[in-house]
Design a protein around this motif. Structure first.
Motif, PDB file in Angstrom:
ATOM      1  N   LYS A 161     -10.061   1.789  -0.122  1.00 27.03           N
ATOM      2  CA  LYS A 161      -8.993   1.418   0.805  1.00 27.03           C
ATOM      3  C   LYS A 161      -9.553   1.045   2.172  1.00 27.03           C
ATOM      4  O   LYS A 161      -9.149   0.043   2.775  1.00 27.03           O
ATOM      5  N   GLU A 181      -5.013   2.648  -3.709  1.00 27.02           N
ATOM      6  CA  GLU A 181      -4.011   2.655  -2.641  1.00 27.02           C
ATOM      7  C   GLU A 181      -3.703   1.221  -2.210  1.00 27.02           C
ATOM      8  O   GLU A 181      -4.359   0.272  -2.632  1.00 27.02           O
ATOM      9  N   ASP A 182      -2.714   1.089  -1.378  1.00 30.13           N
ATOM     10  CA  ASP A 182      -2.234  -0.231  -0.963  1.00 30.13           C
ATOM     11  C   ASP A 182      -3.252  -0.927  -0.056  1.00 30.13           C
ATOM     12  O   ASP A 182      -3.551  -0.454   1.035  1.00 30.13           O
ATOM     13  N   SER A 186      -2.861  -6.268  -5.725  1.00 29.67           N
ATOM     14  CA  SER A 186      -3.165  -5.413  -6.866  1.00 29.67           C
ATOM     15  C   SER A 186      -3.752  -6.243  -7.994  1.00 29.67           C
ATOM     16  O   SER A 186      -3.510  -7.457  -8.083  1.00 29.67           O
ATOM     17  N   ARG A 219       4.230  -4.536  -2.423  1.00 24.59           N
ATOM     18  CA  ARG A 219       3.206  -4.326  -1.399  1.00 24.59           C
ATOM     19  C   ARG A 219       2.169  -5.445  -1.376  1.00 24.59           C
ATOM     20  O   ARG A 219       1.126  -5.297  -0.740  1.00 24.59           O
TER      21      ARG A 219
END
Length: 246
Positions: A161, A181-182, A186, A219
Motif C-alpha cells: 500500500k 488495501e486500496d 484492483s 475504489r
C-alpha cells in the motif's frame, strides 16, 4: 466516481481458440484486433520472456480500440532472482524497452514471483523502491502477484500500500488469495477454469466474481483476467463475466 472494470485473458495467440473463440479462417495477424473488439483487456505474456521493440508495442496499441488496455507482464529477469534488491538494471531495461508506446492503452505492470519466493521484508522493500512511477511521461501502475504463503503477512500488505502497488488477488488452488488495501485499482487473476464447463467457471461462480468486481470498482479501476486453468475456455469465461457486468 466508480472505476472502470476491464475483463480479459492472457495473451491472444493460442491455437485452440481458433474456431472456438476466433472465427474459422481469421488471419493470425487479426486476432489481437478481434480480442480488442470482444474483450476490454489482455495480458501481454511475451514481455515476460524477452524484450520487445517499441514499434511492436505501437502496433499492438493501434490494433485495439479506445478504452482497451494491456496489462504488461514484467520480465522474469526482474523477479526470478535470489536478491530482488539487485534487480535495478533489469527493471530499467524492462520499463525502458518501449512500453510507453502503448500510451493510454497501457494498463498495470504485472510483477509475478515464483511460488518458491518467500517474503523477505528488507529485500522486497528495496525491490519496490526500484519500480518507477512513470516512463517517458506515461504513468505506471504496479501489481504484485506473489505465490508463497509467507506473503500473507500484514507487513507485506502495508508495504504494498505504501508503494501504491496492488496485490493481485489469485483464485488458485495452491496460491494464497491475499486481500490488498486500496491503492486506486484492483487486479484479479482467475485460474480455476474447468474444461467440462462451457464458460470455464460455473455461471453462479461468474456471477459472484461480477459482484466482487462491482464492489472493487467503488475504489478505482478493476482488471480481471482468466488465466491458465482450462485455457481453451478463458475467452468464453471473460465474455460471460462481461455480460454479468452490463
Amino acid at each position: 466516481m466508480a472505476g472502470r472494470i476491464r475483463i480479459g485473458i492472457g495473451g491472444w495467440v493460442y491455437e485452440p481458440w481458433r474456431g472456438s473463440f476466433y472465427p474459422q479462417g481469421l488471419r493470425q495477424k487479426d486476432e489481437l484486433a478481434y480480442v480488442g473488439a470482444h474483450l476490454t483487456a489482455t495480458e501481454i505474456n511475451a514481455t515476460y520472456y524477452s524484450s520487445q521493440k517499441p514499434a511492436t508495442f505501437a502496433g499492438w496499441a493501434k490494433a485495439v480500440p479506445d478504452g482497451f488496455q494491456f496489462a504488461v507482464k514484467a520480465s522474469r529477469y526482474c523477479t526470478n532472482r535470489r536478491l530482488l534488491a539487485e534487480a535495478g538494471e533489469s527493471v530499467a531495461k524492462f520499463t525502458g524497452q518501449g512500453i510507453a508506446e502503448l500510451g493510454d492503452r497501457l494498463g498495470p505492470i504485472l510483477w509475478q514471483f515464483m511460488p518458491t519466493k518467500r517474503f523477505d521484508p528488507d529485500d522486497f522493500e528495496a525491490f519496490l523502491a526500484l519500480l518507477p512511477a512513470s516512463v517517458a511521461g506515461v504513468p505506471l501502475r504496479h501489481a504484485l502477484e506473489v505465490r508463497h504463503e509467507s506473503f500473507a503477512d500484514p507487513a507485506f500488505i502495508t508495504m504494498a500500500k505504501q508503494a501504491g502497488a496492488a496485490i493481485v488477488y489469485a483464485d488458485h488452488e495452491a496460491y494464497p488469495a491475499i486481500e490488498g488495501e486500496d491503492v486506486g485499482f484492483s487486479y484479479m487473476r482467475l485460474m480455476r477454469g474447468q474444461a467440462d464447463e462451457p464458460t470455464g467457471y460455473a455461471p453462479d461462480a461468474i456471477a459472484r466474481w461480477a459482484d466482487r468486481a462491482r464492489v472493487l470498482a467503488e475504489r478505482g479501476d478493476v482488471y480481471g483476467f482468466f488465466i491458465s486453468g482450462a485455457k481453451e475456455r478463458n475467452p468464453a469465461a471473460a465474455q460471460m463475466l462481461m455480460t454479468h457486468l452490463k
